[in-house]
Design a protein around this motif. Structure first.
Motif, PDB file in Angstrom:
ATOM      1  N   UNK A   1       1.118   1.724  -3.815  1.00 16.54           N
ATOM      2  CA  UNK A   1      -0.170   1.877  -4.502  1.00 16.54           C
ATOM      3  C   UNK A   1      -0.546   3.347  -4.691  1.00 16.54           C
ATOM      4  N   UNK A   2      -1.058   3.678  -5.882  1.00 24.24           N
ATOM      5  CA  UNK A   2      -1.479   5.060  -6.147  1.00 24.24           C
ATOM      6  C   UNK A   2      -3.000   5.179  -6.261  1.00 24.24           C
ATOM      7  N   UNK A   3      -3.716   4.100  -5.962  1.00 26.09           N
ATOM      8  CA  UNK A   3      -5.171   4.176  -5.907  1.00 26.09           C
ATOM      9  C   UNK A   3      -5.855   4.377  -7.249  1.00 26.09           C
TER      10      UNK A   3
ATOM     11  N   UNK B   1       0.820  -1.220   0.000  1.00 25.09           N
ATOM     12  CA  UNK B   1       0.000   0.000   0.000  1.00 25.09           C
ATOM     13  C   UNK B   1       0.850   1.265   0.000  1.00 25.09           C
ATOM     14  N   UNK B   2       2.154   1.137   0.307  1.00 23.87           N
ATOM     15  CA  UNK B   2       3.023   2.321   0.229  1.00 23.87           C
ATOM     16  C   UNK B   2       3.271   2.708  -1.224  1.00 23.87           C
TER      17      UNK B   2
ATOM     18  N   UNK C   1     -10.856  -0.971  -2.497  1.00 20.47           N
ATOM     19  CA  UNK C   1     -10.006   0.167  -2.182  1.00 20.47           C
ATOM     20  C   UNK C   1     -10.366   0.721  -0.818  1.00 20.47           C
ATOM     21  N   UNK C   2      -9.335   1.189  -0.091  1.00 20.45           N
ATOM     22  CA  UNK C   2      -9.535   1.809   1.200  1.00 20.45           C
ATOM     23  C   UNK C   2     -10.391   3.077   1.039  1.00 20.45           C
ATOM     24  N   UNK C   3     -11.341   3.266   1.945  1.00 18.63           N
ATOM     25  CA  UNK C   3     -12.278   4.391   1.852  1.00 18.63           C
ATOM     26  C   UNK C   3     -11.588   5.749   1.891  1.00 18.63           C
ATOM     27  N   UNK C   4     -10.530   5.865   2.693  1.00 18.77           N
ATOM     28  CA  UNK C   4      -9.900   7.173   2.872  1.00 18.77           C
ATOM     29  C   UNK C   4      -8.798   7.434   1.849  1.00 18.77           C
ATOM     30  N   UNK C   5      -7.902   6.473   1.710  1.00 25.03           N
ATOM     31  CA  UNK C   5      -6.730   6.717   0.875  1.00 25.03           C
ATOM     32  C   UNK C   5      -6.847   6.119  -0.522  1.00 25.03           C
ATOM     33  N   UNK C   6      -7.865   5.290  -0.729  1.00 21.99           N
ATOM     34  CA  UNK C   6      -8.045   4.708  -2.051  1.00 21.99           C
ATOM     35  C   UNK C   6      -7.053   3.613  -2.381  1.00 21.99           C
ATOM     36  N   UNK C   7      -6.197   3.258  -1.423  1.00 23.98           N
ATOM     37  CA  UNK C   7      -5.194   2.227  -1.708  1.00 23.98           C
ATOM     38  C   UNK C   7      -5.828   0.840  -1.663  1.00 23.98           C
TER      39      UNK C   7
END
Lengths: 66, 398
Positions: free
Chosen positions: A10-12, A7-8, A26-32
């Motif tokens: 990942x650009x979402x 996830x470091x 995808x993560x809700x906040x960061x989109x990762x």
């Protein structure tokens, strides 16, 4: 097959979700990337490989079972 | 293979056929998919035309996208580059600056969030189709359909009043017109920054339920940075999908068998969108990256400081990646094309763009079964002079 996601890196972009929405989210906040099925069933392997191929950031990798 | 075998070429901009990239690309790609290129300012760098090498360059962290180190591929781009340096314009920044912005925004553009917008995008699309019906044929599809849809959507997402659209659409268009003087382009950029600066200030006092208010609420960006990033998203959200909708419709109308296939089976919309993205590649003049150290690639050494122009158009027509690449085939698996770029700068709004098109094309075809060009196809003027390819106007009837 086992999926690893960095996830470091990942650009979402969401290409994994676009390609294999039952395996990735995808993560809700960061989109990762969030891996829903770290050990996907065989019938999803082809889709996972496609997702790896289209990932723009190289955040995904797989280790194959022996 | 050595560099001496290839004299530096210049970036071709003249198309022999409006929907195909310049023909030199195909010859060069076969011969040497990475070859020396003479840039507009006299710099000798490289041109990537193959799919694999283009992906490799765009994904390699040893290449910079900082506007201050990249050279312009064509003369007009000199102006573009001087304009692209202001706080918040994260597209032209490298990590860690780029990462700071991208991280704050990616959560807003996830696949799931974009899918939640579908009903709203359907409503906007249907409203435009209603308006076209009321207006009556012929209409200019760009002004009546292709431009208002992405414009309304990005305005709602950012919290920009659509009632101001005349102003920022004019500025956005002036900025991307390569024929404009540097003064005119700079004026357009200043106008956009002024407009959004005022908007950010208002939202700081009275936040809404929108992306700009959300960025303010994070407390992690200055107002100047938020303004820059918002201008970037506003411009990017306008010209790109608008040109895909208009040029894509033109392309379907010129390929009746493909049009009929999509009309007969709207479930082809997803693959049709990917194929039109690949086939048309509306980002037709770049991007450019610069090596921050010596990089070995395709048996060549790209020296630190040398720029590489990646022709996305050429890469997307690479027969080594897409079979029969010069044919439009809406049933093929075209996902993996480079039309949204590749690597850390890959388009932030790509999932939104996909949904706008996946809804837009079938809805247009369903509403107007007799849709046709209202002017001979060869007379439709192409946007060769714009940073984003497309059509200036598309008169249609039904």
């Amino acid at each position: 097959m086992r999926i690893k996601a960095d996830t470091d890196v990942c650009i979402g972009a969401g290409m994994c979700v676009f390609t294999a929405g039952d395996v990735f989210d995808q993560d809700e906040d960061e989109g990762t990337v969030v891996v829903l099925l770290p050990e996907p069933p065989p019938d999803r392997h082809a889709a996972v490989r496609r997702a790896l191929q289209v990932c723009p950031s190289g955040a995904l990798s797989i280790s194959e079972d022996e | 293979m050595t560099n001496a075998m290839h004299e530096p070429v210049t970036f071709p901009v003249t198309r022999e056929h409006p929907l195909d990239p310049p023909q030199d690309f195909a010859r060069w790609r076969e011969d040497a998919p990475l070859r020396p290129m003479l840039f507009a300012d006299g710099h000798v760098g490289w041109l990537a035309t193959g799919y694999a090498v283009s992906r490799a360059v765009l994904a390699d962290p040893r290449f910079s996208n900082d506007v201050q180190v990249t050279h312009p591929p064509i003369p007009q781009r000199i102006r573009q580059q001087t304009l692209a340096k202001f706080p918040g314009f994260f597209l032209r920044e490298d990590p860690p600056e780029h990462t700071r912005f991208r991280r704050l925004l990616t959560g807003q553009f996830t696949v799931r969030r974009m899918r939640l917008l579908e009903p709203r995008i359907e409503k906007i699309t249907n409203d435009r189709l209603d308006a076209m019906e009321r207006e009556g044929a012929p209409v200019d599809l760009v002004q009546s359909f292709a431009l208002p849809i992405p414009s309304l959507v990005i305005c709602e997402l950012l919290g920009v009043p659509y009632s101001d659209h005349d102003r920022f659409q004019r500025d956005s268009s002036a900025l991307l017109n390569l024929d404009n003087s540097i003064e005119r382009a700079r004026e357009a950029m200043e106008s956009l920054l002024d407009y959004v600066r005022g908007l950010v200030a208002r939202k700081r006092d009275e936040p809404g339920d929108d992306l700009i208010s959300g960025l303010i609420a994070t407390g992690r960006l200055t107002d100047v940075e938020i303004t820059g990033a918002s201008v970037l998203m506003l411009v990017a959200g306008h010209e790109t999908t608008a040109n895909m909708l208009a040029l894509g419709t033109y392309t379907l109308l010129r390929n009746p068998a493909q049009l009929a296939a999509l009309r007969a089976d709207p479930s082809l919309a997803e693959s049709a969108v990917e194929e039109l993205l690949r086939y048309l590649t509306i980002v037709h003049l770049g991007p450019v990256r610069t090596a921050t150290e010596d990089v070995e690639i395709e048996g060549q050494t790209i020296r630190a400081g040398q720029s590489v122009t990646v022709s996305l158009s050429a890469a997307n027509r690479d027969p080594g990646r897409f079979g029969d690449p010069d044919s439009l085939d809406i049933t093929r698996q075209a996902t993996g094309h480079l039309s949204f770029g590749h690597g850390i700068h890959q388009c932030l709004g790509q999932q939104l763009a996909r949904i706008e098109m996946r809804i837009g094309y079938p809805a247009l075809l369903a509403r107007f079964p007799g849709l046709r060009l209202a002017t001979p196809g060869e007379e439709v003027a192409m946007r060769s002079n714009m940073a984003i390819y497309g059509v200036h106007r598309l008169p249609v009837a039904w």
